[in-house]
Scaffold this motif. Sequence first.
Motif, mmCIF file in Angstrom:
data_model
loop_
_atom_site.group_PDB
_atom_site.id
_atom_site.type_symbol
_atom_site.label_atom_id
_atom_site.label_comp_id
_atom_site.label_asym_id
_atom_site.label_seq_id
_atom_site.Cartn_x
_atom_site.Cartn_y
_atom_site.Cartn_z
ATOM 1 N N PRO A 149 -3.419 -9.189 3.499
ATOM 2 C CA PRO A 149 -3.692 -8.848 2.100
ATOM 3 C C PRO A 149 -2.519 -9.293 1.224
ATOM 4 O O PRO A 149 -1.414 -9.535 1.719
ATOM 5 C CB PRO A 149 -3.792 -7.309 2.123
ATOM 6 C CG PRO A 149 -3.979 -6.945 3.556
ATOM 7 C CD PRO A 149 -3.306 -7.999 4.354
ATOM 8 N N LYS A 150 -2.759 -9.393 -0.059
ATOM 9 C CA LYS A 150 -1.705 -9.771 -0.990
ATOM 10 C C LYS A 150 -0.595 -8.723 -0.964
ATOM 11 O O LYS A 150 -0.847 -7.523 -1.011
ATOM 12 C CB LYS A 150 -2.272 -9.887 -2.412
ATOM 13 C CG LYS A 150 -1.298 -10.460 -3.416
ATOM 14 C CD LYS A 150 -1.971 -10.664 -4.761
ATOM 15 C CE LYS A 150 -0.989 -11.251 -5.770
ATOM 16 N NZ LYS A 150 -1.628 -11.447 -7.090
ATOM 17 N N GLN A 151 0.634 -9.192 -0.867
ATOM 18 C CA GLN A 151 1.763 -8.272 -0.743
ATOM 19 C C GLN A 151 1.992 -7.495 -2.040
ATOM 20 O O GLN A 151 1.855 -8.028 -3.138
ATOM 21 C CB GLN A 151 3.039 -9.047 -0.383
ATOM 22 C CG GLN A 151 4.146 -8.177 0.165
ATOM 23 C CD GLN A 151 5.225 -8.988 0.868
ATOM 24 O OE1 GLN A 151 5.205 -10.212 0.839
ATOM 25 N NE2 GLN A 151 6.167 -8.311 1.500
ATOM 26 N N LYS A 152 2.311 -6.218 -1.893
ATOM 27 C CA LYS A 152 2.569 -5.372 -3.056
ATOM 28 C C LYS A 152 3.778 -5.887 -3.825
ATOM 29 O O LYS A 152 4.746 -6.374 -3.243
ATOM 30 C CB LYS A 152 2.839 -3.932 -2.616
ATOM 31 C CG LYS A 152 1.709 -3.273 -1.847
ATOM 32 C CD LYS A 152 2.157 -1.939 -1.279
ATOM 33 C CE LYS A 152 1.135 -1.341 -0.331
ATOM 34 N NZ LYS A 152 1.632 -0.128 0.346
ATOM 35 N N TYR A 189 -10.085 -4.046 7.268
ATOM 36 C CA TYR A 189 -9.230 -3.234 8.144
ATOM 37 C C TYR A 189 -7.747 -3.443 7.816
ATOM 38 O O TYR A 189 -6.977 -2.480 7.724
ATOM 39 C CB TYR A 189 -9.501 -3.584 9.600
ATOM 40 C CG TYR A 189 -8.665 -2.790 10.571
ATOM 41 C CD1 TYR A 189 -8.800 -1.403 10.671
ATOM 42 C CD2 TYR A 189 -7.740 -3.411 11.396
ATOM 43 C CE1 TYR A 189 -8.031 -0.671 11.559
ATOM 44 C CE2 TYR A 189 -6.973 -2.690 12.291
ATOM 45 C CZ TYR A 189 -7.118 -1.317 12.368
ATOM 46 O OH TYR A 189 -6.354 -0.597 13.243
ATOM 47 N N LEU A 190 -7.341 -4.694 7.621
ATOM 48 C CA LEU A 190 -5.944 -4.993 7.290
ATOM 49 C C LEU A 190 -5.566 -4.386 5.932
ATOM 50 O O LEU A 190 -4.467 -3.851 5.762
ATOM 51 C CB LEU A 190 -5.718 -6.508 7.266
ATOM 52 C CG LEU A 190 -5.849 -7.227 8.615
ATOM 53 C CD1 LEU A 190 -5.744 -8.730 8.425
ATOM 54 C CD2 LEU A 190 -4.780 -6.744 9.587
ATOM 55 N N ALA A 191 -6.494 -4.467 4.981
ATOM 56 C CA ALA A 191 -6.239 -3.873 3.661
ATOM 57 C C ALA A 191 -6.129 -2.359 3.766
ATOM 58 O O ALA A 191 -5.297 -1.731 3.087
ATOM 59 C CB ALA A 191 -7.376 -4.253 2.702
ATOM 60 N N GLU A 192 -6.942 -1.757 4.622
ATOM 61 C CA GLU A 192 -6.880 -0.309 4.839
ATOM 62 C C GLU A 192 -5.524 0.098 5.418
ATOM 63 O O GLU A 192 -4.921 1.075 4.982
ATOM 64 C CB GLU A 192 -8.017 0.085 5.791
ATOM 65 C CG GLU A 192 -8.089 1.571 6.101
ATOM 66 C CD GLU A 192 -9.183 1.876 7.111
ATOM 67 O OE1 GLU A 192 -8.939 2.706 8.003
ATOM 68 O OE2 GLU A 192 -10.269 1.267 7.020
ATOM 69 N N LEU A 193 -5.062 -0.660 6.396
ATOM 70 C CA LEU A 193 -3.756 -0.375 7.006
ATOM 71 C C LEU A 193 -2.635 -0.454 5.977
ATOM 72 O O LEU A 193 -1.767 0.421 5.908
ATOM 73 C CB LEU A 193 -3.472 -1.373 8.137
ATOM 74 C CG LEU A 193 -4.239 -1.218 9.443
ATOM 75 C CD1 LEU A 193 -4.009 -2.435 10.332
ATOM 76 C CD2 LEU A 193 -3.807 0.051 10.177
ATOM 77 N N GLY A 208 -0.651 2.855 3.997
ATOM 78 C CA GLY A 208 0.751 2.637 3.622
ATOM 79 C C GLY A 208 1.618 2.079 4.725
ATOM 80 O O GLY A 208 2.839 2.278 4.719
ATOM 81 N N LYS A 209 1.014 1.353 5.679
ATOM 82 C CA LYS A 209 1.816 0.737 6.732
ATOM 83 C C LYS A 209 2.684 -0.377 6.137
ATOM 84 O O LYS A 209 2.309 -1.010 5.150
ATOM 85 C CB LYS A 209 0.922 0.127 7.823
ATOM 86 C CG LYS A 209 -0.078 1.099 8.451
ATOM 87 C CD LYS A 209 0.611 2.185 9.248
ATOM 88 C CE LYS A 209 -0.413 3.048 9.978
ATOM 89 N NZ LYS A 209 0.202 4.217 10.638
#
Length: 404
Positions: free
Chosen positions: A180-183, A126-130, A135-136
């Motif tokens: 998730p790992k930050q972009k 869910y966090l990865a989806e967000l 693109g949150k």
Amino acid sequence: MSKENLAGVYQLENGCWGFRYAISVNGKRREGKKTKDENGNPFKTEKQAFRARERAIIKAKTEKKPTKKIVRKTFKEVFEEYCEYGRNGKAYTTIKKQDSLWNNHLKDRFGSKYIDNITVAEIQDYLAELYYTEGKAYSYAESFLKMFYLIFGQAYSRNYLDIDTYNKLCINKDTKIHMPKQKIDEETDIVYFNKIEMQQLDNYFQGTNAETAYMLGKYCGVRINECYGLKWDKIDLENGIITIDRQMQYQEGLIKLVSLKTRNAKRKIYMCSKLKKYFENLVQQQKKYKKELKAQRQQNQTFIQDIKGNMISSLGLVNSLPNGKIQTVNSMKYHSRTLQGEYNINFKYHYLRHTYGTTLATLNTPEHLLCNQMGHSSSAVTHKYYIAISEQGIEELLKNLEMV
């Protein structure tokens, strides 16, 4: 048998022996101490005590303590219990934010699920989806993570989650839910104005109704709610100190002065000579306004609720207009639009705070002092200003390189 192996075994004054131990089982500490065996006989030898200690430890590790029966609750039921019993004393904005996350996102996705059936993998997805799919912003997605920790903590404290499940979700560093790992291309949270932009802002705000608010943002790094909630009696010109102890907020459609969000936000800010001089002149102007615009000020003043519930006049606020009309946290919206259209400057009042923090960090202000001046609840937040790559920081770096 080595002394290391005999740790926890000791001799009594009467010549007999005893043992003690302290171990952790499922995150809980268990202790034991014995000087006699199961039949009440003393341990005559060191070896007897050692063997008895070994058996006691094995028993403590394998023995299952009677536990209360886990009550099954849905995510929605736990959240509602938290709202009823766990939010006392929470800031108004915190409550509004939690309600927004719940009503707009979490309720439909997790509300009907039993709290003990929600898995780490489900939340990670869910966090990865967000963050990746929708693109949150990273900080926005992080607010969901905090909500999960909060609800699972609530569930565990009320016996809706067993200790093993709670540890897996929130405690064990190898399994617990995390961001998730930050972009790589994620923009920094620290957005600041460069020297050219600051010069343009100086010229723009000079003489406007927002000049005082601008000066407070530039030279004190205050938050916009703190700025518009500042009262004249909190400015000590003699000692050059501004006391930040309340903020302006809209609550249920009403303007109020309320407590600050965190304890650390209550602070004393030291004024530079430019700001002190500005306020000295402003005080003289206020005296003039009180005489020349007395009738207008009396007519235009607004009475608002202060921290303790008493009503105060808007004339006591630093940012009220000369004619007595109140200015609010929305007063900067016009200037933001104008600066974007005429100067192509993406102006947000909070960026003045970032500029203030970054500048002082570049000038090697001790981190604990900057943390205090900015009212951060954690030095980790302040540290971001020290690692931000600013124009001024690059200039200092180049100077230092010439000295190598």
